[in-house]
Design an enzyme around this catalytic site. Structure first.
Site, PDB file in Angstrom:
ATOM      1  N   HIS A 271       0.690  -1.414  -0.048  1.00 17.24           N
ATOM      2  CA  HIS A 271      -0.188  -0.085  -0.569  1.00 17.24           C
ATOM      3  C   HIS A 271       1.094   1.375  -0.055  1.00 17.24           C
ATOM      4  CE1 HIS A 271      -3.909  -1.896   0.643  1.00 17.24           C
ATOM      5  NE2 HIS A 271      -3.492  -3.215   1.363  1.00 17.24           N
ATOM      6  N   SER A 296      -3.619  -6.111  -4.396  1.00 18.98           N
ATOM      7  CA  SER A 296      -4.814  -6.343  -4.614  1.00 18.98           C
ATOM      8  C   SER A 296      -5.789  -6.005  -4.961  1.00 18.98           C
ATOM      9  CB  SER A 296      -5.145  -6.829  -2.615  1.00 18.98           C
ATOM     10  OG  SER A 296      -5.458  -5.429  -2.562  1.00 18.98           O
ATOM     11  N   ASP A 335      -0.817  -5.185   6.403  1.00 21.23           N
ATOM     12  CA  ASP A 335      -1.773  -5.803   4.941  1.00 21.23           C
ATOM     13  C   ASP A 335      -1.796  -6.126   3.919  1.00 21.23           C
ATOM     14  OD1 ASP A 335      -2.295  -3.005   5.190  1.00 21.23           O
ATOM     15  OD2 ASP A 335      -3.915  -3.983   3.520  1.00 21.23           O
ATOM     16  N   GLU A 336      -1.484  -7.596   3.089  1.00 26.84           N
ATOM     17  CA  GLU A 336      -1.862  -7.706   2.246  1.00 26.84           C
ATOM     18  C   GLU A 336      -0.638  -7.592   1.348  1.00 26.84           C
ATOM     19  OE1 GLU A 336      -6.445  -6.929   1.011  1.00 26.84           O
ATOM     20  OE2 GLU A 336      -5.266  -4.908   0.577  1.00 26.84           O
ATOM     21  N   VAL A 337       0.710  -8.458   1.994  1.00 24.33           N
ATOM     22  CA  VAL A 337       1.883  -7.761   1.276  1.00 24.33           C
ATOM     23  C   VAL A 337       1.976  -8.980  -0.120  1.00 24.33           C
ATOM     24  CG1 VAL A 337       3.907  -8.499   1.227  1.00 24.33           C
ATOM     25  CG2 VAL A 337       3.105  -7.001   3.255  1.00 24.33           C
TER      26      VAL A 337
END
Lengths: 559, 559
Positions: A271, A296, A335-337
């Site tokens: 992000h 994502s 989050d969401e690596v």
């Protein structure tokens, strides 16, 4: 025995004439049946030796709301049937604010940013019906603020009179969870300072105490950092869509005066594409296509966590940003690596090969470096659950973990011994149900369908599946607003009153099996706080037709 | 050949620099590559012998928007890259409004309420880039209004200059469908007049021409009817939550001056419980419990359609209300008639037994009586599809039918020879996806899940499954906002920009298979009209992160 009496009194009062439309529900309320008028010369007196200016401001706000709320009671006729009781009712001349003996006077702002366990938000209110003064007592100015907030919710208007029913009344109250938050994403779309302040107002009205600020993300970097001015210059949506350092201090102070701690999140290493607008050297798979192979959501890009220069840059950025916040907490996200992004990035592969580290080992080093600098600055690091459940890291148990993917994951986080902030997408995500936002597809729904109704939010059990020991790790929870499809235009309407639903969950604790926590008795009170918010300029939405709001139970499933 | 050239020119222009961010898309646009500045002394001249005051007002509004829109072009940099072109650009000194030869001058308001086939909304715009005047030509003042609306959308601001790109430009435009509406339910929750006017403004900006006003329902009766004052006195939510007869005229006039016809719906015989607040004698199963046995939502109650006194009352009410509207159309609704309510109502059973009629025969008589009085007053009756598909009625084909339950039902309605207004719940219902609103259930989603995205709305094909003959029965369509969970607080955010999506469907016609109608080319234009709406004070929501809005296609599924 005392407790049973109190519970019974509350239920009786509530069921008989719904006099206690308080939100969140206080721990105990005893009330009777008298009407009490607000004297036209009503005054609020502080007994404190010195009254902090932010408590004085809170008193001024309360006096203002007592004048301007002008809320008709939510019954058929909007309270006109109460008017006959005014004749024999006494007037309340004043309210006294009192600190318990031995308490030291601090500003609300200081108490709001104390460590969680030191925050004292409890208070008691005594309201006689014989025309003598009411009293709020607390151990802290923060507690007095919470008491004032409750006091404000007692008053209605009919026949030109401001009045309450249910006097005399005794309230003894404190929260079950210390952490009760609202999260706002100001990166997908920008919110002016005024919108954030209005949200802080609404938060304080339902006793939320944490504004968790997801300030930047891959799409934009609207935060001025004087040590890194290039970040917002390159990646804010425009020069006016930036929170200046003055804006940030303004927000922190405004929040603290309302009993709210501001926790910043600098989400890393994912992000972070927006950092690449000025520092492409630090970003892997920078704007790579198709984005769905690398992220994502668009655009793709993550910090090169294995590169020493990127780690140094991130550490310096964390230090620069975190030092500007008063909170004892700071989130590094996580989050969401996206693993494929790093697999495809030759620079990252080169570094991993040179060091002999696995990706998770490099991630762990990255975390240690950024968390070290936070701890040196007196901050407790917060991470997303991915960092302890999806990746093999060695974070110490002093780290706090945000559970977001699913409420089911709280158990695994607790089993690892981490403290928990509940933010589960299956209960709390305000953006769910708004449909897919990618441009060219007609079939997509939002990934976390369906819409989370106030009922669903209210049904959340903070201790579900946890042992007693694990339960002690639950700090509280927060409602997040992700802004892919939100902005100032729908901030109020998407957040309120649903966010209030969570505010009660974490103030009262408990489950829907408890006698005082059920949808049918909650709804009239939630309507009440919604209508009051609207009177105060926050565009909280109708939960039902007004016909239903005026007739508790009439629009229940089997009514 | 001409058409091919036009189409090609439009596509080229659009793809190259997105100069034509017009919504709804005009029938044809030819444009080139010049920048044109708006002269600081820009003027709009009417060539009409006498300029109606509402056209003069429209001119004033256009001049205002040219000054106040100040919209940065939705590209990275928000148009700063256009500034170098200003140096060699000419300035547009003025815009001339011209009626085609032989046209008679009428007010916009009169033309807006003419019969559908007589409304002339076409116009053409010619904008030279050599510093000479632009011209809008039309056959009617209504057409000139539509042209002004298009003209307003061409202008952006950068470097302190108001400018357009793509000059010289020629636009020739007219709508494919005559009926393009927005429906608002003001009964479940009330909307002040100012909110309705703001909605009418937004409607006019995307050339919608019908405000279909579902003014009353079972929950409340917020309409003052001077012949029946008791109705709103008893069943408005409060004395201030009423549309006075002056308010109604104000709304009708405000709409008409903006090219919008106001069609009222008095939904009968169902959805009428609120009438029972003052006339319980006319209501079967009045507030009966459990409501779910007698109605689709609380509270239960339907007009006693078999009782002569109720028929007379309804006819008198229809006459009283319809006579106050200028429109040539009036809807008697007719959705969701609950048979069990009448089966259980002894009064209705007594009447049916006495007359020997079946329920549908009584319903048919009820319809004939109410429609007769409307026709006598010069109104074309509109009904919901239930009245021709679910009940055995003998409505003449001059009746217009709103298809709402499912888009699939249009075929059956057309096969019966009725003209159609599309309002399908599976494409157009703005309230879907907001979760169930009954008080005590955590599992309910909205009955018409999922949320209808702009993409889904945009994908609607008005002629799906219809033969060419049946296609001629399609008048157009409308987007409805049912207000169980809506009110002034989320009116803009739930309606816009999604309602604009339908506005283009019915202005341009066609399907997603057409070369000029696809999601990828629509989205940048829809972003544009949304951002412009926000500049004008309508809280239309973000459809995507601004990152995506500035980079057409970057947030598509496979980008």
């Amino acid at each position: 025995m005392q407790n049973h009496y109190i519970v019974f009194a509350f239920l009786l009062t509530f069921l008989v004439h719904n006099s206690c439309a308080l939100w969140p529900r206080p721990a105990s309320v005893t009330s009777a049946n008298d009407t009490l008028l607000l004297s036209s010369s009503f005054a609020i007196h502080s007994e404190l030796k010195t009254t902090p200016s932010d408590l004085q401001d809170a008193i001024t706000r309360t006096k203002g709301f007592l004048k301007t709320d002008k809320l008709g009671r939510l019954v058929v006729g909007r309270g006109t049937s109460d008017i006959p009781t005014f004749k024999s009712a006494k007037s309340l001349p004043s309210l006294t604010l009192r600190l318990s003996e031995g308490s030291t006077v601090q500003s609300i702002a200081n108490e709001a940013v104390a460590n969680l366990s030191e925050r004292q938000e409890g208070y008691s209110i005594s309201i006689p019906s014989d025309g003598t003064a009411a009293i709020i007592t607390a151990n802290s100015t923060l507690g007095l603020l919470r008491g004032l907030t409750t006091f404000e919710q007692l008053w209605y208007m009919a026949g030109g009179q401001t009045y309450m029913i249910g006097a005399p009344m005794e309230i003894v109250d404190e929260p079950v969870y210390h952490y009760r938050g609202f999260m706002l994403d100001t990166a997908r779309n920008f919110y002016p300072v005024a919108d954030i302040k209005r949200s802080l107002d609404a938060m304080s009205w339902v006793k939320l105490n944490t504004f968790y600020w997801h300030v930047v993300d891959s799409q934009s970097f609207p935060l001025e950092v004087s040590e890194f001015p290039e970040l917002s210059i390159a990646a804010a949506y425009s020069a006016s869509d930036v929170y200046s350092e003055n804006d940030v201090q303004d927000i922190i102070n405004y929040a603290a005066e309302r009993g709210i701690d501001v926790i910043l999140e600098l989400d890393t290493p994912g992000h972070t594409t927006a950092i690449g607008f000025s520092h492409p050297e630090h970003i892997a798979c920078n704007l790579a296509s198709p984005w769905s192979d690398f992220a994502s959501e668009p655009p793709a890009g993550q910090l090169r966590l294995a590169s020493p220069s990127t780690v140094n840059f991130t550490v310096d950025l964390m230090q620069a940003v975190s030092s500007k916040f008063r909170s004892q907490f700071f989130s590094t996200g996580g989050d969401e690596v996206n693993t494929n992004c790093y697999t495809q990035d030759s620079e990252t592969q080169k570094e991993l090969n040179a060091s002999g580290l696995t990706l998770d080992e490099a991630l762990n080093n990255f975390l240690m470096a950024t968390h070290d600098v936070l701890r040196s600055g007196g901050k407790n690091p917060i991470v997303k659950e991915d960092m302890v459940l999806k990746h093999n890291t060695s974070l110490p148990n002093s780290t706090i973990v945000v559970v977001w993917i699913s409420s089911d994951d709280a158990k695994a986080v607790a089993e690892k011994g981490f403290r928990i902030i509940h933010q589960p997408s299956d209960f709390f995500y305000l953006d769910c149900g708004g449909g897919g936002w990618l441009g060219d597809d007609i079939t997509l729904n939002s990934w976390c369908d369906p819409f989370k109704t106030w009922q669903k939010i209210y049904s959340f059990d903070p201790l579900a599946n946890l042992t007693a020991d694990e339960a002690s790790l639950v700090l509280g929870g927060q409602i997040p607003l992700w802004s892919e499809q939100s902005g100032p235009e729908n901030l109020d309407s998407i957040a309120w009153p649903r966010t209030a639903s969570a505010a009660e969950v974490f103030w009262t604790g408990g489950t829907l099996d408890d006698p005082l926590r059920n949808l049918s008795s909650a709804l009239p009170r939630l309507h009440d706080v919604r209508y009051r918010m609207v009177q105060r300029g926050v565009n909280a939405i109708h939960l039902q037709p007004e016909f239903c709001a005026l007739r508790p139970g009439a629009c229940d499933l089997d009514a």
